[in-house]
Enzyme design. Structure first.
Site, mmCIF file in Angstrom:
data_model
loop_
_atom_site.group_PDB
_atom_site.id
_atom_site.type_symbol
_atom_site.label_atom_id
_atom_site.label_comp_id
_atom_site.label_asym_id
_atom_site.label_seq_id
_atom_site.Cartn_x
_atom_site.Cartn_y
_atom_site.Cartn_z
ATOM 1 N N TYR A 117 -16.719 16.395 -15.839
ATOM 2 C CA TYR A 117 -17.018 14.967 -15.780
ATOM 3 C C TYR A 117 -18.074 14.702 -14.698
ATOM 4 O O TYR A 117 -17.914 15.139 -13.560
ATOM 5 C CB TYR A 117 -15.731 14.200 -15.494
ATOM 6 C CG TYR A 117 -15.932 12.709 -15.386
ATOM 7 C CD1 TYR A 117 -16.296 11.970 -16.498
ATOM 8 C CD2 TYR A 117 -15.777 12.050 -14.175
ATOM 9 C CE1 TYR A 117 -16.504 10.597 -16.400
ATOM 10 C CE2 TYR A 117 -15.981 10.686 -14.073
ATOM 11 C CZ TYR A 117 -16.338 9.967 -15.191
ATOM 12 O OH TYR A 117 -16.542 8.617 -15.092
ATOM 13 N N ARG B 220 0.857 -1.197 0.000
ATOM 14 C CA ARG B 220 0.000 0.000 0.000
ATOM 15 C C ARG B 220 0.889 1.242 0.000
ATOM 16 O O ARG B 220 0.662 2.188 -0.719
ATOM 17 C CB ARG B 220 -0.946 0.015 1.206
ATOM 18 C CG ARG B 220 -1.694 1.337 1.328
ATOM 19 C CD ARG B 220 -2.943 1.324 2.206
ATOM 20 N NE ARG B 220 -2.919 0.399 3.304
ATOM 21 C CZ ARG B 220 -2.159 0.538 4.409
ATOM 22 N NH1 ARG B 220 -1.379 1.590 4.553
ATOM 23 N NH2 ARG B 220 -2.194 -0.364 5.353
HETATM 24 C C1 LIG Z 1 -13.255 9.067 -16.749
HETATM 25 C C2 LIG Z 1 -12.924 10.397 -16.239
HETATM 26 C C3 LIG Z 1 -12.704 10.635 -14.873
HETATM 27 C C4 LIG Z 1 -12.850 9.537 -13.830
HETATM 28 O O1 LIG Z 1 -11.897 8.544 -13.984
HETATM 29 P P1 LIG Z 1 -12.148 6.990 -13.603
HETATM 30 O O2 LIG Z 1 -10.854 6.364 -13.973
HETATM 31 O O3 LIG Z 1 -13.312 6.514 -14.391
HETATM 32 O O4 LIG Z 1 -12.411 6.963 -12.131
HETATM 33 C C5 LIG Z 1 -12.364 11.911 -14.475
HETATM 34 N N1 LIG Z 1 -12.258 12.924 -15.373
HETATM 35 C C6 LIG Z 1 -12.477 12.732 -16.684
HETATM 36 C C7 LIG Z 1 -12.335 13.887 -17.617
HETATM 37 C C8 LIG Z 1 -12.823 11.482 -17.169
HETATM 38 O O5 LIG Z 1 -13.054 11.318 -18.484
#
Ligand SMILES: *Cc1c(COP(=O)(O)O)cnc(C)c1O
Length: 380
Positions: free
Chosen positions: A99, A47
């Site tokens: 997002y 970890r």
């Molecule tokens: C997919 C995405 C995230 C989140 O990432 P995960 O790996 O799915 O947790 C954050 N920001 C953007 C712009 C994304 O496209």
């Protein structure tokens, strides 16, 4: 070292002191033997640290022109770690067009814990100053934005952040360091969903942060270990392998993206096309200034302007796969109103342009002609 060389060699000196393997071994281990209490070789528990993850973290730092890379089990876990730098009463100013998962994390987890968020338009950077007060600690920027492909001037925002003593974090998932280097433009933290372009093959979920400042890095490493949202060695290996071809893939994503954007713009069954490479994109001049290309993410609306027309179109696509996510070698199509952005009320959604007739494409690295032909048959 220049960028293309960095994707392959950056931070990768002596990854296998035992046998000199060119790729770092996948150290699938939770712990490490000690010769005497505390007598370890740099790693004590996975970890806290793992050699395969360390190789990836060094690569991340190198390609973003930072000093410290910190990897997590997902992009959202990386954002979660940034939020844990703050305490109840602190305020964060965020892009309003962002997002959906980031929005959900901010509003349903951290607002409950006493951190305040203001979601604002940042296309005019000066606008941010109206929202800064004594409690403000961080500006959170996503550019290009998802799915409307708005562009925010990172350098202009960083000047405002510095003037007021705030941190600036940039979600660089869409652009990747191939197109845009936020730390060079004044950001303090770069965040990635490595699930997307960095991994590049739709086979792993991972997140990462990159910073230059040692004190900030120490705080984030502390959170990484204390909260424990780490990524495993196998996933670290996969993303490290993905990064080695990032420059090659991005070059083709950009070429295909341009071809698809132009094709859609000239098609009678298409209404609006959102892609920062067009001269008439409202922030084209900023995109040209801070990005070295315009990428393979494109959104567009159908000329019929109806939900049915958009749904029918994505169902007809054959080379483009109807799926969430983006940034892989394969082309994907999504319908934000019913998929990625369904959690946002229709009224709110439409205010920022996410209409029922909007389709988002992640243009992959297939042959351009096959992609255009697929869109032609689906539109026809
Ligand atoms: C997919 C995405 C995230 C989140 O990432 P995960 O790996 O799915 O947790 C954050 N920001 C953007 C712009 C994304 O496209």
């Amino acid at each position: 070292m220049k960028f293309n060389t960095k994707t392959i060699h950056g931070g990768q000196e002596n990854v296998d002191p035992a046998y000199g393997s060119v790729m770092p071994p996948i150290y699938q281990t939770s712990t490490y033997s000690q010769s005497t209490p505390g007598g370890h070789k740099g790693f004590e528990y996975s970890r806290s640290g793992n050699p395969t993850r360390a190789a990836l973290e060094n690569s991340l730092a190198s390609i973003e022109n930072g000093k410290y890379g910190i990897a997590f089990g997902s992009g959202l876990a990386a954002i979660d770690a940034v939020m844990k730098l703050f305490k109840p009463g602190d305020e964060i100013i965020s892009t309003n067009d962002l997002y959906g998962g980031s929005y959900r994390l901010f509003t349903s987890i951290f607002e409950k814990l006493g951190i305040k968020f203001q979601f604002i338009g940042m296309q005019e950077a000066e606008n941010i100053e109206n929202y800064i007060n004594d409690h403000t600690k961080l500006i959170w920027v996503e550019t290009p934005t998802n799915p409307m492909m708005n562009i925010i001037d990172i350098e202009a925002v960083s000047k405002i952040a510095k003037k007021h003593g705030l941190l600036l974090a940039v979600d660089n998932t869409f652009a990747t360091p191939y197109l845009q280097l936020p730390l060079e433009l004044g950001a303090d933290i770069v965040m990635h969903s490595a699930t997307k372009y960095l991994g590049g093959h739709s086979d792993v979920v991972m997140g990462g942060l990159v910073v230059k400042d040692q004190k900030l890095a120490e705080k984030l490493y502390f959170i990484q270990n204390a909260s424990g949202a780490i990524c495993g060695p196998q996933d670290s290996f996969l993303v490290l392998r993905g990064i080695k071809t990032l420059h090659l893939r991005m070059q083709r994503h950009c070429e295909n993206g341009e071809a698809v954007a132009k094709f859609l713009k000239s098609h009678p069954k298409v209404d609006k096309v959102y892609w920062p490479g067009f001269d008439d994109h409202p922030n084209h001049h900023i995109a040209k200034k801070q990005m070295s290309g315009f990428g393979g993410m494109i959104s567009f609306t159908t000329a019929e302007k109806t939900l049915e027309s958009a749904v029918k179109l994505v169902e007809k696509l054959k080379v483009f796969t109807l799926a969430e996510s983006l940034g892989g070698v394969e082309s994907l199509a999504g319908h934000p109103a019913s998929m990625t952005h369904a959690a946002i009320p229709k009224e709110e959604r439409e205010k920022i342009g996410v209409l029922d007739s909007l389709i988002r494409l992640s243009v992959g690295v297939e042959d351009e002609e096959d992609l255009l032909e697929d869109l032609r048959q689906a539109l026809g």
